[in-house]
Motif scaffolding. Structure first.
Motif, short mmCIF file in Angstrom:
data_model
loop_
_atom_site.label_atom_id
_atom_site.label_comp_id
_atom_site.label_asym_id
_atom_site.label_seq_id
_atom_site.Cartn_x
_atom_site.Cartn_y
_atom_site.Cartn_z
N ALA A 177 -1.21 5.05 -7.27
CA ALA A 177 -1.80 3.97 -8.07
C ALA A 177 -2.68 3.11 -7.19
O ALA A 177 -2.40 2.92 -5.99
N SER A 178 -3.73 2.56 -7.76
CA SER A 178 -4.57 1.61 -7.02
C SER A 178 -3.84 0.29 -6.90
O SER A 178 -2.88 0.01 -7.64
N GLY A 179 -4.31 -0.56 -5.99
CA GLY A 179 -3.70 -1.88 -5.82
C GLY A 179 -3.81 -2.72 -7.08
O GLY A 179 -2.89 -3.46 -7.43
N ASP A 215 0.83 -1.21 0.00
CA ASP A 215 0.00 0.00 0.00
C ASP A 215 0.86 1.26 0.00
O ASP A 215 0.49 2.28 -0.58
N TRP A 272 -1.19 -1.48 -9.59
CA TRP A 272 0.16 -1.86 -9.14
C TRP A 272 0.41 -3.35 -9.39
O TRP A 272 1.48 -3.73 -9.87
N CYS A 330 2.07 1.93 -3.52
CA CYS A 330 0.93 2.39 -4.31
C CYS A 330 0.65 3.86 -4.02
O CYS A 330 0.40 4.65 -4.94
#
Length: 808
Positions: free
Chosen positions: A75-77, A67, A80, A70
């Protein structure tokens, strides 16, 4: 890691991303070998120890899920996860998800990382921080999960290419750790400029020079003037054989390059022979399209092309066309050149689950894809699905394409147009216009106002020959009158029988087919071009008996033509070799009054049983679907002529529309054909990657040979050898036993099922193992060395003669 990132930065220079996204991708590429930092990789290097995971799989373990990273890249998970798999999977396949839930997968990742030792647990986070500091503005803000899946293929290809260059110690030798990372990266960036240039990967600037010195023909004028819409472009150039489609495509491609729709070209051809011919044509003109472009030839026998070898051997950094040795070293790398010429297979592999498909995809993404003889590909249901998928992916990555064809049916044009439109995310109205010739920009302008008058050759009359004896009589008479003649047969065995029948009549007849050793085939092709080519001499009274190899790859001109019945597209291609060069041999100088295509065929109005075609064509009856051949015969013999260009569309559609029911005795064969077409299309769809699902889920490390780019009866490669001084040497003259080129030139392929019935030479025989002991294992497993005795015998039921080829 920084060497590779510095190379990636060079590749990203001209990509239309924001500077923040370019920095993020450079950072991601720098992280690609993070899994080498730890006890596992060090112990493998020092002691040959093995570990549970490979280093590139550990890269993903260190980076997922995270996290904090990210958040730093915004960036979202989901984004990523896709992009990490892309850079970790740079050895040809991605790390595969465990299939377990997120919590358990995270625990597995942590367990694998702990196994790397306490020092790695400190080093890896510190190195990640140091790398982030080198690209402080890196950001993936705004990138959606769907976009990340699409870009994951592209990013993996970028990482592979950068890794192959950046890992080369000739350009990036090992350095003592005396510099800090910022200073080291600065030095690596300087070296990356040199490496990319010497590898032949520095994008050449397009030129706007006039490409051709002659007065342009109508299709070429249309290519010069047609409007280009914004975004990716799909163009169809439909015109008769010999109308200058290739030159029109080059003119259009140059305009696309200047408009920023691509940074290079890839010519995709149906065969290696046509690719070799296109390579020589491209080499003469691309210097006017680019400043110092790199040019490569991409197919399995490229190393045997003398023009290609000459280009590689003289490559230096200059303003001329070049091919750096690094590019020439691999078919996969060949797609990275400014201009690649090769078989369509090399491009199709980019959308199949094969190892390093992403490298091919990345290389093609910046190219304008030019597919020549598109009808030959779309006419095969399996390859048509692959080509549609290729166009869909190419458009999704921002690429443009030009398709050249003489005989593409409207339904095939619609299929390919829909696929490209799907890739762009746009909807285009279906183009059902039947005009021919035509230059069509899908979703844009079309040029169809071409002169429909026949050329100097005029219409080609069509006449039926009922039996082989009638064909022999006709050719014997025409040759006696000084005509240059050809008989195109569908099958090799029938071609051999035909040339023997003609020679028995005293006719000077030569033979060309695909069952010659490559050295003999090249020798025969050169002799036939010297005889029947544009400036050929000694053609009067000669007959060439050939199979389909003369349809498109050889520029030949004949006064009289006989052809076995074949599908309409093949017959139109064959007729293009009839009265071809009218400027050099005008009508008044021809020994016959008009061009006539004589077709060996039974009467389509009299079909007694399913063996309707067998009694006339022998084994050649089964090369093509019998229902397609019956429809062709029915339409052609009722029409009585081929009117080019005005009448070609009607002929093609009349045969391919399948409106006419076949006679009752052929209905079973027709149903079998339809079923096989569905089966081939379904198999193709099963052999494609799901591009939208992303590289992490769909990427694979399968060998190229596992997923075929074309179907057909399986073949087996024989390597012919002579006995000289107690050892085996290649059949190709002038080569020693250690000559790789000599052995490749001695290859010949034949039907594997027919060869299975024969007792071929034992590959464990001492004289054979003495030759093959140093060959790569894959080569020993895929070829059969066959010593040829002085009388031509190889085994019972198998012989080889230089003038006739492989005889079964």
């Amino acid at each position: 890691m920084l060497d590779v990132a510095a190379v990636a930065e060079r590749f990203l220079l001209e990509v239309p991303f924001t500077e923040e996204r370019k920095a993020a991708f450079s950072l991601l590429v720098a992280l690609h070998d993070l899994g080498k930092i730890g006890d596992g990789f060090r112990n493998m290097i020092r002691f040959g120890a093995t570990s549970t995971l490979r280093h590139w799989e550990l890269t993903e373990c260190w980076l997922l899920p995270n996290d904090q990273l990210c958040a730093r890249l915004r960036a979202s998970g989901a984004v990523w996860t896709e992009l990490v798999a892309a850079i970790a999977g740079h050895h040809g396949r991605p790390p595969k998800p465990s299939g377990k839930g997120p919590k358990q997968e995270k625990q597995n990742f942590q367990r694998f990382c702990r196994a790397e030792g306490a020092q790695a647990a400190q080093d890896v986070p510190a190195i990640i921080d140091d790398l982030f500091a080198l690209w402080p503005h890196a950001s993936l803000a705004g990138l959606t999960g769907a976009e990340a899946k699409r870009l994951s293929w592209w990013l993996c290809g970028l990482t592979v290419a950068a890794d192959w260059v950046g890992s080369n110690p000739g350009w990036f030798p090992a350095q003592r750790p005396e510099l800090g990372l910022p200073d080291y990266l600065a030095r690596a960036r300087e070296q990356a400029v040199v490496a990319v240039r010497e590898a032949g990967l520095q994008s050449a600037r397009p030129r706007e020079d006039r490409l051709f010195d002659w007065a342009l023909r109508p299709m070429q004028i249309a290519a010069r003037d047609v409007s280009l819409p914004a975004g990716p472009v799909l163009a169809f150039i439909e015109d008769e054989t010999g109308a200058g489609k290739t030159e029109a495509a080059l003119i259009l491609a140059q305009r696309m390059l200047v408009a920023g729709k691509g940074r290079g070209l890839y010519f995709a051809l149906p065969t290696m022979a046509t690719a070799d011919a296109m390579f020589m044509r491209a080499a003469k003109v691309i210097g006017r399209m680019f400043q110092a472009p790199s040019l490569t030839l991409a197919h399995g026998r490229a190393s045997l092309s003398e023009p290609f070898r000459d280009l590689v051997s003289r490559s230096v950094m200059s303003d001329d066309v070049i091919c750096a040795p690094w590019l020439a070293d691999s078919r996969r790398r060949a797609l990275l050149a400014d201009v690649g010429v090769g078989t369509i297979d090399q491009a199709l592999l980019s959308v199949m689950p094969t190892r390093f498909s992403t490298l091919r995809m990345w290389g093609l993404a910046s190219k304008i894809l030019i597919v020549d003889e598109a009808h030959e590909i779309s006419g095969d249901h399996y390859m048509a699905e692959l080509l549609a998928a290729l166009l869909r992916v190419h458009a999704a990555l921002g690429g443009s394409a030009i398709l050249l064809t003489a005989t593409l049916p409207l339904q095939d044009r619609a299929l390919l147009t829909r696929a490209f439109a799907e890739g762009t995310g746009r909807e285009w109205p279906e183009d059902a216009d039947q005009s021919y010739p035509a230059l069509s920009i899908s979703g844009g302008e079309a040029r169809r106002d071409f002169d429909q008058k026949p050329g100097l050759k005029g219409p080609v009359r069509v006449m039926r020959l009922p039996a082989m004896e009638a064909a022999v009589d006709l050719l014997s008479t025409a040759a006696a009158r000084g005509a240059a003649c050809v008989w195109v047969r569908n099958a090799v065995d029938e071609a051999i029988a035909a040339v023997e029948a003609l020679r028995a009549r005293g006719v000077a007849a030569s033979l060309l087919h695909a069952r010659f050793a490559l050295c003999d085939r090249k020798r025969i092709e050169q002799a036939e071009i010297a005889r029947f080519g544009r400036t050929g001499e000694g053609r009067a009274g000669r007959v060439l008996v050939a199979t389909q190899v003369v349809e498109s790859s050889l520029d030949l001109d004949f006064d009289v033509m006989v052809s076995d019945l074949a599908p309409i597209a093949a017959l139109i291609q064959r007729a293009g070799r009839l009265w071809r060069h009218m400027a050099e041999r005008p009508r008044a100088q021809r020994p016959v009054p008009e061009p006539v295509l004589h077709i060996l065929s039974p009467d389509p109005a009299v079909v007694v049983d399913e063996r309707w075609l067998m009694d006339v064509l022998g084994q050649g009856a089964w090369v093509y679907p019998v229902a397609d051949q019956w429809r062709t015969a029915d339409v052609l013999f009722r029409t009585g002529m081929i009117m080019s260009p005005a009448g070609l569309r009607d002929l093609i559609e009349a045969v391919r529309s399948e409106a006419a029911p076949v006679p009752a005795p052929l209905e079973a064969a027709e149903m079998e054909r339809v079923g096989q077409a569905y089966a081939e299309s379904n198999r193709a769809r099963c052999n494609l990657v799901d591009f939208a699902a992303g590289y992490r889920r769909e990427g694979s490390g399968t060998n190229d040979t596992t997923f075929p780019t074309r179907l057909g009866r399986p073949t087996r490669t024989l390597v012919l050898a002579r006995r000289r001084g107690g050892t085996l040497v290649p059949w190709a003259e002038g080569h020693g036993s250690d000559s790789f080129e000599g052995w490749m030139l001695s290859e010949v392929q034949a039907d594997a099922r027919r060869l299975e019935r024969l007792d071929l030479p034992d590959q464990r025989a001492p004289e054979i193992t003495a030759v093959t002991k140093d060959w790569p294992e894959w080569r020993r497993n895929t070829v059969t060395v066959c010593p040829v005795a002085d009388d031509g015998s190889i085994a019972e039921g198998l012989r080889y003669q230089a003038a006739e080829g492989l005889l079964l």
